[in-house]
Design a protein around this motif. Structure first.
Motif, PDB file in Angstrom:
ATOM      1  N   ILE A  75       0.788  -2.028  -0.151  1.00 16.27           N
ATOM      2  CA  ILE A  75      -0.011  -0.069  -0.055  1.00 16.27           C
ATOM      3  C   ILE A  75       1.357   1.457   0.041  1.00 16.27           C
ATOM      4  CG2 ILE A  75      -1.959   1.102   1.630  1.00 16.27           C
ATOM      5  CD1 ILE A  75      -2.775  -1.467   2.646  1.00 16.27           C
ATOM      6  N   THR A  76       0.747   2.294  -0.737  1.00 20.35           N
ATOM      7  CA  THR A  76       1.900   3.538  -1.133  1.00 20.35           C
ATOM      8  C   THR A  76       0.703   4.560  -0.020  1.00 20.35           C
ATOM      9  OG1 THR A  76       0.358   4.072  -3.085  1.00 20.35           O
ATOM     10  CG2 THR A  76       2.250   2.877  -3.014  1.00 20.35           C
ATOM     11  N   VAL A  77       1.612   5.855   0.201  1.00 15.49           N
ATOM     12  CA  VAL A  77       0.900   6.838   0.616  1.00 15.49           C
ATOM     13  C   VAL A  77       1.041   8.047   0.218  1.00 15.49           C
ATOM     14  CG1 VAL A  77       0.133   5.597   3.460  1.00 15.49           C
ATOM     15  CG2 VAL A  77       2.692   7.236   2.219  1.00 15.49           C
ATOM     16  N   GLY A  78       0.766   9.279   0.110  1.00  9.67           N
ATOM     17  CA  GLY A  78       1.063  10.411  -0.609  1.00  9.67           C
ATOM     18  C   GLY A  78       0.518  11.124   0.732  1.00  9.67           C
ATOM     19  N   PHE A  79       1.396  12.695   0.539  1.00  5.07           N
ATOM     20  CA  PHE A  79       1.049  13.175   1.731  1.00  5.07           C
ATOM     21  C   PHE A  79       1.204  14.947   0.837  1.00  5.07           C
ATOM     22  CE2 PHE A  79       3.605  10.152   3.788  1.00  5.07           C
ATOM     23  CZ  PHE A  79       2.944   9.879   4.932  1.00  5.07           C
ATOM     24  N   LEU A  80      -0.408  15.437   1.101  1.00  5.86           N
ATOM     25  CA  LEU A  80      -0.340  17.143   0.237  1.00  5.86           C
ATOM     26  C   LEU A  80      -1.236  17.764   1.607  1.00  5.86           C
ATOM     27  CD1 LEU A  80      -0.736  18.301  -2.316  1.00  5.86           C
ATOM     28  CD2 LEU A  80      -2.862  17.438  -2.081  1.00  5.86           C
ATOM     29  N   GLY A  81      -0.174  18.973   1.549  1.00 11.35           N
ATOM     30  CA  GLY A  81      -0.360  20.213   2.666  1.00 11.35           C
ATOM     31  C   GLY A  81      -0.180  21.034   2.892  1.00 11.35           C
ATOM     32  N   ALA A  82      -0.342  21.544   4.222  1.00 15.75           N
ATOM     33  CA  ALA A  82       1.066  22.131   5.273  1.00 15.75           C
ATOM     34  C   ALA A  82       1.369  23.295   4.579  1.00 15.75           C
ATOM     35  CB  ALA A  82       1.247  20.628   6.300  1.00 15.75           C
ATOM     36  N   GLY A  83       2.681  23.675   5.515  1.00 17.49           N
ATOM     37  CA  GLY A  83       3.123  24.908   5.387  1.00 17.49           C
ATOM     38  C   GLY A  83       3.842  24.213   4.350  1.00 17.49           C
ATOM     39  N   PRO A  84       5.626  25.009   4.767  1.00 18.87           N
ATOM     40  CA  PRO A  84       6.275  25.134   3.372  1.00 18.87           C
ATOM     41  C   PRO A  84       6.703  23.833   3.585  1.00 18.87           C
ATOM     42  CG  PRO A  84       6.107  27.231   3.764  1.00 18.87           C
ATOM     43  CD  PRO A  84       4.958  26.478   4.385  1.00 18.87           C
ATOM     44  N   ALA A  85       7.554  22.920   2.818  1.00 24.83           N
ATOM     45  CA  ALA A  85       8.126  21.982   3.520  1.00 24.83           C
ATOM     46  C   ALA A  85       7.629  21.384   4.287  1.00 24.83           C
ATOM     47  CB  ALA A  85       9.961  22.338   3.708  1.00 24.83           C
TER      48      ALA A  85
ATOM     49  N   MET B 110       0.039  13.854  -9.754  1.00 28.71           N
ATOM     50  CA  MET B 110       0.372  13.298  -8.782  1.00 28.71           C
ATOM     51  C   MET B 110       0.613  12.006  -9.465  1.00 28.71           C
ATOM     52  SD  MET B 110      -2.734  13.389  -5.614  1.00 28.71           S
ATOM     53  CE  MET B 110      -2.107  14.656  -5.456  1.00 28.71           C
ATOM     54  N   PRO B 111       1.009  10.979  -8.835  1.00 28.09           N
ATOM     55  CA  PRO B 111       1.477   9.456  -8.600  1.00 28.09           C
ATOM     56  C   PRO B 111       0.325   9.410  -8.439  1.00 28.09           C
ATOM     57  CG  PRO B 111       3.207  10.408  -7.294  1.00 28.09           C
ATOM     58  CD  PRO B 111       2.322  11.323  -8.311  1.00 28.09           C
ATOM     59  N   ALA B 112      -0.069   7.709  -9.085  1.00 30.10           N
ATOM     60  CA  ALA B 112      -0.955   6.992  -8.625  1.00 30.10           C
ATOM     61  C   ALA B 112      -0.566   6.585  -6.668  1.00 30.10           C
ATOM     62  CB  ALA B 112      -1.220   6.062  -8.919  1.00 30.10           C
ATOM     63  N   THR B 113      -1.748   6.618  -6.120  1.00 29.22           N
ATOM     64  CA  THR B 113      -1.275   6.124  -4.864  1.00 29.22           C
ATOM     65  C   THR B 113      -2.597   6.224  -3.712  1.00 29.22           C
ATOM     66  OG1 THR B 113      -0.092   7.958  -4.705  1.00 29.22           O
ATOM     67  CG2 THR B 113      -0.531   7.356  -2.482  1.00 29.22           C
ATOM     68  N   ASP B 114      -2.317   4.592  -3.239  1.00 29.43           N
ATOM     69  CA  ASP B 114      -3.223   3.981  -2.137  1.00 29.43           C
ATOM     70  C   ASP B 114      -4.146   5.121  -1.582  1.00 29.43           C
ATOM     71  OD1 ASP B 114      -3.218   1.484  -3.591  1.00 29.43           O
ATOM     72  OD2 ASP B 114      -1.317   1.706  -2.679  1.00 29.43           O
TER      73      ASP B 114
ATOM     74  N   PHE C 127       4.547  10.565  -2.959  1.00 30.59           N
ATOM     75  CA  PHE C 127       4.447  11.098  -3.171  1.00 30.59           C
ATOM     76  C   PHE C 127       4.019  12.470  -1.405  1.00 30.59           C
ATOM     77  CE2 PHE C 127       0.849  15.491  -4.088  1.00 30.59           C
ATOM     78  CZ  PHE C 127       1.526  15.751  -4.542  1.00 30.59           C
ATOM     79  N   ALA C 128       4.817  13.642  -2.060  1.00 28.65           N
ATOM     80  CA  ALA C 128       4.936  14.391  -0.439  1.00 28.65           C
ATOM     81  C   ALA C 128       4.793  16.106  -1.226  1.00 28.65           C
ATOM     82  CB  ALA C 128       6.359  14.403  -0.024  1.00 28.65           C
ATOM     83  N   SER C 129       4.229  16.229  -0.557  1.00 27.23           N
ATOM     84  CA  SER C 129       4.408  18.165  -2.056  1.00 27.23           C
ATOM     85  C   SER C 129       3.036  19.198  -0.695  1.00 27.23           C
ATOM     86  CB  SER C 129       3.303  18.281  -3.194  1.00 27.23           C
ATOM     87  OG  SER C 129       3.579  19.643  -3.031  1.00 27.23           O
ATOM     88  N   SER C 130       3.797  20.784  -0.199  1.00 26.65           N
ATOM     89  CA  SER C 130       3.133  21.063   0.692  1.00 26.65           C
ATOM     90  C   SER C 130       3.287  22.579  -0.493  1.00 26.65           C
ATOM     91  CB  SER C 130       4.214  22.100   1.618  1.00 26.65           C
ATOM     92  OG  SER C 130       4.755  20.678   2.593  1.00 26.65           O
ATOM     93  N   GLU C 131       3.590  22.102  -2.057  1.00 28.05           N
ATOM     94  CA  GLU C 131       3.279  23.541  -2.687  1.00 28.05           C
ATOM     95  C   GLU C 131       1.356  23.623  -2.879  1.00 28.05           C
ATOM     96  OE1 GLU C 131       3.099  22.000  -7.395  1.00 28.05           O
ATOM     97  OE2 GLU C 131       4.571  21.279  -6.432  1.00 28.05           O
ATOM     98  N   PHE C 132       0.365  22.950  -2.539  1.00 29.85           N
ATOM     99  CA  PHE C 132      -0.506  23.929  -2.898  1.00 29.85           C
ATOM    100  C   PHE C 132      -1.512  24.399  -2.315  1.00 29.85           C
ATOM    101  CE2 PHE C 132      -4.742  23.223  -2.226  1.00 29.85           C
ATOM    102  CZ  PHE C 132      -5.860  22.739  -3.539  1.00 29.85           C
ATOM    103  N   VAL C 133      -1.489  25.392  -2.510  1.00 32.03           N
ATOM    104  CA  VAL C 133      -3.102  26.683  -2.146  1.00 32.03           C
ATOM    105  C   VAL C 133      -4.312  26.585  -2.202  1.00 32.03           C
ATOM    106  CG1 VAL C 133      -2.841  28.729  -1.637  1.00 32.03           C
ATOM    107  CG2 VAL C 133      -0.607  28.161  -2.321  1.00 32.03           C
ATOM    108  N   VAL C 134      -5.405  25.937  -0.869  1.00 33.64           N
ATOM    109  CA  VAL C 134      -6.477  25.812  -1.046  1.00 33.64           C
ATOM    110  C   VAL C 134      -6.682  26.628  -2.334  1.00 33.64           C
ATOM    111  CG1 VAL C 134      -8.442  25.712  -0.762  1.00 33.64           C
ATOM    112  CG2 VAL C 134      -6.362  24.654   1.121  1.00 33.64           C
ATOM    113  N   HIS C 135      -6.760  28.421  -2.703  1.00 33.82           N
ATOM    114  CA  HIS C 135      -6.792  29.298  -2.448  1.00 33.82           C
ATOM    115  C   HIS C 135      -6.547  29.751  -4.289  1.00 33.82           C
ATOM    116  CE1 HIS C 135      -9.581  30.042   0.054  1.00 33.82           C
ATOM    117  NE2 HIS C 135      -9.165  30.328   1.068  1.00 33.82           N
ATOM    118  N   SER C 136      -5.499  27.848  -5.208  1.00 36.25           N
ATOM    119  CA  SER C 136      -5.079  28.477  -5.893  1.00 36.25           C
ATOM    120  C   SER C 136      -5.913  28.512  -6.764  1.00 36.25           C
ATOM    121  CB  SER C 136      -4.180  27.124  -6.094  1.00 36.25           C
ATOM    122  OG  SER C 136      -4.460  26.109  -6.229  1.00 36.25           O
ATOM    123  N   SER C 137      -5.473  28.703  -8.174  1.00 38.36           N
ATOM    124  CA  SER C 137      -6.488  29.047  -9.490  1.00 38.36           C
ATOM    125  C   SER C 137      -6.635  27.296 -10.482  1.00 38.36           C
ATOM    126  CB  SER C 137      -5.655  29.661 -10.685  1.00 38.36           C
ATOM    127  OG  SER C 137      -3.934  28.614 -11.316  1.00 38.36           O
ATOM    128  N   GLU C 138      -7.311  27.612 -10.636  1.00 34.80           N
ATOM    129  CA  GLU C 138      -8.066  25.672 -11.148  1.00 34.80           C
ATOM    130  C   GLU C 138      -6.832  24.814 -12.065  1.00 34.80           C
ATOM    131  OE1 GLU C 138     -10.550  24.031 -11.003  1.00 34.80           O
ATOM    132  OE2 GLU C 138     -11.043  24.857  -9.246  1.00 34.80           O
TER     133      GLU C 138
END
Length: 153
Positions: free
Chosen positions: A9-19, A60-64, A39-50
């Motif tokens: 089973i694979t996992v990914g992490f998205l969000g929180a503050g920088p890094a 984003m790679p396929a992740t369970d 996958f691990a990325s903090s780059e997403f901004v909730v109010h970002s453009s479409e």
């Protein structure tokens, strides 16, 4: 993560503050060496453009299991709006968990946790949370008030 460490089973992490997502992934991989992080990325901004949102989802790679840390209710809204586009089987909103797991935010001493007062410790350490705590108390009061009003009618 402990439960899936030895499973395919694979996992990914998205969000929180920088890094912070990246630091969280590294901390958990050290603790659970068999953990498969895709996958691990903090780059997403909730109010970002479409277009930025689309770019993030398509790379984003396929992740369970995807852990999303935007805070409530932003993470739940984002998951609801994007789950059908995400290459994931499960997406879970985890609030501020990355901050604790990465070491960015220190937890209360164990004795405070055991007494059930970690919320008070966080309120003292992070006084800006007071407005949210007061709103919660007001909400509970309104729920109780409404409950008794319905029963008395």
């Amino acid at each position: 993560c402990r439960a899936v460490e030895e499973k395919p089973i694979t996992v990914g992490f998205l969000g929180a503050g920088p890094a912070v997502a990246e630091q969280t992934a590294e901390c958990l991989k050290r603790k659970y060496p068999g953990l498969k992080v895709t996958f691990a990325s903090s780059e997403f901004v909730v109010h970002s453009s479409e277009s930025h949102n689309y770019e993030l989802i398509t790379k984003m790679p396929a992740t369970d299991i995807l852990f999303v840390a935007f805070g409530s209710p932003k993470q739940e809204t984002w998951i609801h709006e994007n789950l059908d586009k995400l290459p994931v089987k499960v997406a879970i909103g985890v609030g501020g968990a990355f901050d604790f797991l990465s070491g960015k935010v220190k937890r209360a001493p164990l004795w405070v946790q055991n007494l059930g007062f970690e919320w008070l410790f966080r309120l003292i350490v992070q006084p800006w949370r007071l407005k949210r705590q007061v709103s919660l108390i007001q909400f509970i009061f309104l729920v109780v008030q409404e409950r008794f009003k319905i029963n008395n009618v």
